[in-house]
Design a protein around this motif. Structure first.
Motif, PDB file in Angstrom:
ATOM      1  N   LYS A   1      60.495  87.033  -0.448  1.00 59.13           N
ATOM      2  CA  LYS A   1      60.220  87.950  -1.563  1.00 59.13           C
ATOM      3  C   LYS A   1      58.773  88.437  -1.514  1.00 59.13           C
ATOM      4  O   LYS A   1      58.506  89.625  -1.676  1.00 59.13           O
ATOM      5  CB  LYS A   1      60.499  87.257  -2.895  1.00 59.13           C
ATOM      6  CG  LYS A   1      60.262  88.133  -4.118  1.00 59.13           C
ATOM      7  CD  LYS A   1      61.238  89.293  -4.162  1.00 59.13           C
ATOM      8  CE  LYS A   1      61.059  90.130  -5.418  1.00 59.13           C
ATOM      9  NZ  LYS A   1      62.003  91.265  -5.472  1.00 59.13           N
ATOM     10  N   LEU A   2      57.845  87.509  -1.277  1.00 63.69           N
ATOM     11  CA  LEU A   2      56.429  87.891  -1.270  1.00 63.69           C
ATOM     12  C   LEU A   2      56.115  88.893  -0.163  1.00 63.69           C
ATOM     13  O   LEU A   2      55.295  89.791  -0.349  1.00 63.69           O
ATOM     14  CB  LEU A   2      55.543  86.657  -1.106  1.00 63.69           C
ATOM     15  CG  LEU A   2      55.356  85.760  -2.322  1.00 63.69           C
ATOM     16  CD1 LEU A   2      54.371  84.652  -2.001  1.00 63.69           C
ATOM     17  CD2 LEU A   2      54.877  86.539  -3.541  1.00 63.69           C
ATOM     18  N   ILE A   3      56.736  88.736   0.987  1.00 60.92           N
ATOM     19  CA  ILE A   3      56.413  89.607   2.124  1.00 60.92           C
ATOM     20  C   ILE A   3      57.385  90.766   2.254  1.00 60.92           C
ATOM     21  O   ILE A   3      57.293  91.560   3.195  1.00 60.92           O
ATOM     22  CB  ILE A   3      56.361  88.816   3.440  1.00 60.92           C
ATOM     23  CG1 ILE A   3      57.734  88.249   3.785  1.00 60.92           C
ATOM     24  CG2 ILE A   3      55.314  87.705   3.355  1.00 60.92           C
ATOM     25  CD1 ILE A   3      57.788  87.496   5.100  1.00 60.92           C
ATOM     26  N   ASN A   4      58.327  90.876   1.284  1.00 60.51           N
ATOM     27  CA  ASN A   4      59.288  91.974   1.252  1.00 60.51           C
ATOM     28  C   ASN A   4      60.117  92.054   2.535  1.00 60.51           C
ATOM     29  O   ASN A   4      60.297  93.117   3.113  1.00 60.51           O
ATOM     30  CB  ASN A   4      58.578  93.308   1.000  1.00 60.51           C
ATOM     31  CG  ASN A   4      59.557  94.405   0.604  1.00 60.51           C
ATOM     32  OD1 ASN A   4      60.612  94.125   0.026  1.00 60.51           O
ATOM     33  ND2 ASN A   4      59.215  95.644   0.917  1.00 60.51           N
ATOM     34  N   ARG A   5      60.576  90.894   2.967  1.00 63.14           N
ATOM     35  CA  ARG A   5      61.500  90.818   4.094  1.00 63.14           C
ATOM     36  C   ARG A   5      62.753  90.094   3.634  1.00 63.14           C
ATOM     37  O   ARG A   5      62.693  89.165   2.853  1.00 63.14           O
ATOM     38  CB  ARG A   5      60.884  90.052   5.274  1.00 63.14           C
ATOM     39  CG  ARG A   5      59.571  90.611   5.777  1.00 63.14           C
ATOM     40  CD  ARG A   5      59.765  91.912   6.552  1.00 63.14           C
ATOM     41  NE  ARG A   5      58.585  92.251   7.314  1.00 63.14           N
ATOM     42  CZ  ARG A   5      57.515  92.862   6.827  1.00 63.14           C
ATOM     43  NH1 ARG A   5      57.474  93.172   5.537  1.00 63.14           N
ATOM     44  NH2 ARG A   5      56.483  93.151   7.605  1.00 63.14           N
ATOM     45  N   LYS A   6      63.883  90.498   4.155  1.00 63.32           N
ATOM     46  CA  LYS A   6      65.131  89.886   3.701  1.00 63.32           C
ATOM     47  C   LYS A   6      65.372  88.515   4.312  1.00 63.32           C
ATOM     48  O   LYS A   6      65.941  87.637   3.676  1.00 63.32           O
ATOM     49  CB  LYS A   6      66.313  90.805   4.019  1.00 63.32           C
ATOM     50  CG  LYS A   6      66.387  92.028   3.096  1.00 63.32           C
ATOM     51  CD  LYS A   6      67.673  92.797   3.324  1.00 63.32           C
ATOM     52  CE  LYS A   6      67.782  93.954   2.344  1.00 63.32           C
ATOM     53  NZ  LYS A   6      69.030  94.733   2.543  1.00 63.32           N
ATOM     54  N   ALA A   7      64.949  88.327   5.534  1.00 66.41           N
ATOM     55  CA  ALA A   7      65.354  87.081   6.196  1.00 66.41           C
ATOM     56  C   ALA A   7      64.363  86.609   7.254  1.00 66.41           C
ATOM     57  O   ALA A   7      64.770  86.033   8.250  1.00 66.41           O
ATOM     58  CB  ALA A   7      66.729  87.259   6.815  1.00 66.41           C
TER      59      ALA A   7
END
Length: 202
Positions: A42-48
């Protein structure tokens, strides 16, 4: 902070395998399946990018995530999962103790707990361990969206009391679904990194 680059650079089990860049490190500790990987994603705006698993106890290494080529999130093995053998738990405990006590670039620990429930004995022991070694830390309470907003204060202060936290600022409510706590977490992280950079220049 705007995250332009994020990658997992290594999984380590002993100091010989740690990165040697000298970048600041922020460790994430918590029970298996409490949401450490989701917090990172969430913090780095990546899904996985950070590895999530339906099988608690699967993470058995220190996973170093390099963010913006300037600092690391370090996801440490989860604790409190009964199906992991005593031998495995002892091995992980030694690995964590080595990292927490010998790593000069470790600047802060995020203790991740579940906002829905009172902290477990394992959570309290981890908090005591962090304090014993005089490591700066904050508590992140994930999954706050699962609790009606009208009950947030009740859960907030129950966690604060159970962990004997020194101030309200020591606890951040967080949700990967709504983004609650996102800005607070990044403000805290940016302050940690600024202090590290300042100390490095002295």
């Amino acid at each position: 902070m705007h995250v332009k680059e994020a990658e997992i650079v290594m999984s380590a089990v002993d100091p010989k395998q740690y990165p040697d860049t000298g970048f600041a490190e922020i460790a994430l500790a918590g029970r298996s399946n409490v949401g450490k990987s989701s917090f990172i994603n969430k913090l780095i705006n990546r899904k996985a990018l950070a590895r999530t698993s339906s099988k608690p106890g699967k993470t058995q290494t220190l996973n170093f995530y390099l963010i913006n080529n300037s600092f690391y999130f370090v996801d440490v093995p989860g604790y409190g999962y009964a199906k992991v053998s005593k031998t495995e738990r002892a091995k992980w405990g030694q690995m964590l103790e080595t990292y927490f006590t010998q790593r000069d670039t470790l600047r802060h620990v995020f203790l991740i707990v579940d906002f829905r429930h009172e902290p477990t004995e394992d959570d309290i022991q981890m908090k005591d361990f962090i304090e014993y070694y005089n490591l700066p830390y904050s508590v992140i309470a994930t999954k706050c969206d699962k609790i009606p907003r009208g009950k947030w204060n009740q859960h907030f202060y129950r966690i604060k009391k159970a962990l004997n936290l020194p101030s309200d600022e020591s606890l951040i409510m967080f949700s990967k679904e709504t983004g609650e706590g996102f800005e607070k977490a990044w403000t805290l992280i940016e302050g940690i990194l600024a202090e590290y950079d300042e100390a490095a220049q002295d």
